[in-house]
Design an enzyme around this catalytic site. Structure first.
Site, PDB file in Angstrom:
ATOM      1  N   GLY A 179      64.288  59.581  68.994  1.00 59.11           N
ATOM      2  CA  GLY A 179      64.113  58.852  67.730  1.00 59.11           C
ATOM      3  C   GLY A 179      64.257  59.703  66.483  1.00 59.11           C
ATOM      4  O   GLY A 179      64.486  59.183  65.394  1.00 59.11           O
ATOM      5  N   GLU A 180      64.153  61.017  66.629  1.00 60.80           N
ATOM      6  CA  GLU A 180      64.308  61.920  65.482  1.00 60.80           C
ATOM      7  C   GLU A 180      65.775  62.305  65.285  1.00 60.80           C
ATOM      8  O   GLU A 180      66.108  63.108  64.415  1.00 60.80           O
ATOM      9  CB  GLU A 180      63.446  63.175  65.671  1.00 60.80           C
ATOM     10  CG  GLU A 180      62.027  63.021  65.153  1.00 60.80           C
ATOM     11  CD  GLU A 180      61.250  61.865  65.742  1.00 60.80           C
ATOM     12  OE1 GLU A 180      61.129  61.806  66.975  1.00 60.80           O
ATOM     13  OE2 GLU A 180      60.773  61.013  64.973  1.00 60.80           O
ATOM     14  N   ASP A 222      56.315  57.807  60.383  1.00 58.51           N
ATOM     15  CA  ASP A 222      56.574  58.160  61.790  1.00 58.51           C
ATOM     16  C   ASP A 222      55.453  57.683  62.708  1.00 58.51           C
ATOM     17  O   ASP A 222      55.038  58.378  63.620  1.00 58.51           O
ATOM     18  CB  ASP A 222      56.792  59.670  61.965  1.00 58.51           C
ATOM     19  CG  ASP A 222      57.304  60.009  63.360  1.00 58.51           C
ATOM     20  OD1 ASP A 222      58.099  59.221  63.902  1.00 58.51           O
ATOM     21  OD2 ASP A 222      56.890  61.055  63.911  1.00 58.51           O
TER      22      ASP A 222
HETATM   23 CA    CA Z   1      58.962  59.623  65.996  1.00 59.73          CA
END
Ligand code: CA
Ligand code: CA
Length: 584
Positions: free
Chosen positions: A198-199, A323
């Site tokens: 996801g990053e 986040d």
């Molecule tokens: Ca994340």
């Protein structure tokens, strides 16, 4: 029901004894075995000690009265020069333990003696991109296979007896930032996996494969606008509908690299036929680039295993700017005659939802400090505090840095990867929580394949000098925290509870601990020699109850923890499996 359980148990035990006498004719693990896993005490067949994820054992041979006599039976070193975080939950089947290690390794051990039967070391290419340490959280077992995912985004199935590769499938391109660290789960003969990354602007999804062959059956993206697919026996794929409605909650093109990684895997409840996968942050972190809710990021999606369709979703953090990956496990349980699910979200709120429909029943904080939202509305949606969203960099003085805000929880979360437990005896969830905050700001960012895709900077800060971690007993009926045990370092291992009235959990300081499930009074601890960041298990063999846990400090905290990482940098790495039973 009780009679049925007992007869099932005794027939399983008979089968287990028969199998031990003649190991070569051991019956393979079936769907029925997996659906009954939480009730059968002679084995641990799934991550969560039952695919529902309660991490509750009906064993009570080790109990409040005798836990003081719990002593180590064996310890096994994962070996090699490579250590780092050991976040794996072991499995036990037919007297064999399967435990994964850091760097995509898997060990088969004699569960009674710790003797090594075989080990498998996946050959990792240069250039893998795990965001948050080279961990693995465990394997799945099906038929005569033990199956685990790797840091280069592959799925490997090994023969339980020999460790030989039976099938191997590529999940995705590690050079685009895909990796895999979660334990797969099995539902109706399918092996279900998510993706990490996801990053790096990957696209989150859940995939179902035939567990015996590794052949794809369906895939379901967790970002709005992407097409799902179904596959026939010959491998031909057909469209199975777009997830959501393109551009309904994502403007422009950012959904094409939208994140929502399903990196912690999922749970499955045979009673609902649904698999529950949590989804991570929308990409990039800079929320000003993607106005809208950004479905299905920071949510739980319930997927009908039979069709590969999303039946419902519940989004904890719409248009996430902190986040707050909503990957946390959705643990199903019975409450007031209904099948419900509990989730301790990284955003600091605990949600209780109807497991069949996703309808919001209740939500409440399980951490003491939440700054990003003022609370939840009647449908469980957050009431944002606009002053606490990191500022838009395009409106900053030089256009390069937005306004800095202090937010709690930190992006490492009120809870992170470490799974909680639920006891039907006490009706309480046992949540490994952390109290911390962060300074966070946004920066301009554009997508580049294989590069970090954040558009944010941050520093994690402590908010209480006395502790960060807190194991909390949470009542899903009232939202009350019934008791807590605080811990200096952030908790990063999982929790297990038993009919013996006990709760077990590990600490980065190296202790495996047990407490009274009703009061939180500590009743036992053992120093493993390195940090514990993995969930414990328990099983029964030849009339004795065993407890096991992997030890080895690491994970995201030393890598991303800012001021907190400095506070815990005295902790030593390691890599071993510890097993305990009562001293006779
Ligand atoms: Ca994340
Ligand atoms: Ca079992």
């Amino acid at each position: 029901m009780k009679g049925l359980r007992n007869s099932t148990l005794s027939s399983l035990l008979v089968a287990a004894f028969a199998a031990m006498a003649v190991p070569q004719v051991m019956a393979g693990v079936t769907d029925r075995d997996i659906e009954n896993d939480a009730k059968t005490t002679g084995d641990v067949l799934s991550w969560g000690m039952g695919t529902e994820g309660q991490r509750y054992s009906p064993l009570d041979k080790i109990n409040l009265g005798n836990v003081k006599n719990l002593v180590p039976v064996w310890s096994f070193s994962f070996g090699g020069e490579k250590q780092r975080g050991q976040e794996s939950q072991p499995l036990v089947v037919n007297g064999k333990m399967f435990v994964t290690g850091s760097y995509s390794r898997l060990y088969a051990l004699d569960a009674k003696t710790g003797a090594k039967l075989w080990q498998y070391e996946h050959r990792l290419p240069d250039g893998i991109m795990p965001c948050c340490d080279v961990v693995n959280r465990g394997a799945a077992v099906y038929d005569n296979l033990v199956i685990f995912s790797t840091l280069d985004a592959q799925l490997v199935a090994l023969d339980q007896n020999t460790g030989k590769v039976v099938w191997k499938e590529k999940i995705d391109d590690y050079q685009a930032g895909y990796s895999n660290t979660a334990a797969p789960i099995i539902a109706k003969g399918l092996i279900l996996t998510g993706v990490s990354g996801g990053e790096f602007g990957i696209v989150g999804r859940v995939e179902a494969r035939d567990a015996k062959t590794g052949k794809m059956v369906w895939s379901r993206p967790t970002v709005e606008g992407h097409m799902g697919y179904k596959y026939d026996a010959a491998g031909n794929k057909t469209e199975n509908g777009i997830s959501g409605t393109t551009n309904a909650t994502w403007q422009g093109d950012l959904w094409k690299t939208g994140g929502a990684a399903t990196w912690l895997g999922g749970s499955y409840d045979a009673k609902t036929g649904l698999a529950y996968f949590g989804t991570g942050n929308p990409a990039p972190w800079n929320s000003h680039l993607r106005p809208g809710d950004n479905l299905y990021s920071c949510a739980t999606v319930a997927i009908d295993v039979a069709t590969g369709q999303i039946k419902w979703h519940f989004q904890g953090t719409p248009n996430d700017g902190w986040d707050y990956d909503g990957v946390n496990e959705f643990v199903t349980f019975d409450m007031n005659g209904k099948r419900m699910g509990g989730k301790a979200d990284r955003n600091g709120f605990f949600y209780v939802l109807d497991a069949n429909t996703g309808k919001f029943e209740r939500g409440f904080p399980f951490v003491k400090k939440i700054t990003w939202a003022k609370g939840l509305d009647a449908n469980g949606k957050p009431i944002f505090d606009p002053a606490n969203r990191p500022g838009d960099p395009s409106k900053g003085a030089d256009g390069k840095k937005g306004e800095v805000v202090f937010s709690a929880p930190s992006f490492l979360g009120g809870k992170n990867q470490m799974p909680m437990a639920y006891s039907p005896d006490t009706g309480l969830f046992y949540v490994p929580a952390n109290e911390w905050g962060m300074e966070i700001w946004n920066e301009p960012i554009t997508y580049k394949k294989g590069a970090a895709y954040l558009g944010a900077g941050f520093t994690i800060k402590t908010i209480d000098d006395k502790y960060i971690g807190a194991l909390r007993a949470v009542d899903p009926k009232t939202g009350k925290i019934v008791w807590e045990v605080t811990n200096n370092a952030p908790l990063w291992g999982g929790v297990m509870t038993t009919k013996g009235g006990l709760v077990f959990w590990g600490t980065p300081e190296g202790f495996l601990k047990a407490a009274d499930a009703k009061t939180g009074k500590e009743v036992w601890s053992f120093q493993t020699g390195t940090g514990v960041v993995a969930p414990p298990i328990t099983w029964e063999q030849d009339g004795e109850q065993y407890i096991g846990v992997a030890a080895g400090w690491g994970g995201a905290v030393p890598l991303w923890g800012g001021d907190v990482a400095k506070k815990v940098n005295y902790l030593n790495q390691g890599g071993s499996m510890w097993v305990f039973k009562l001293h006779k």
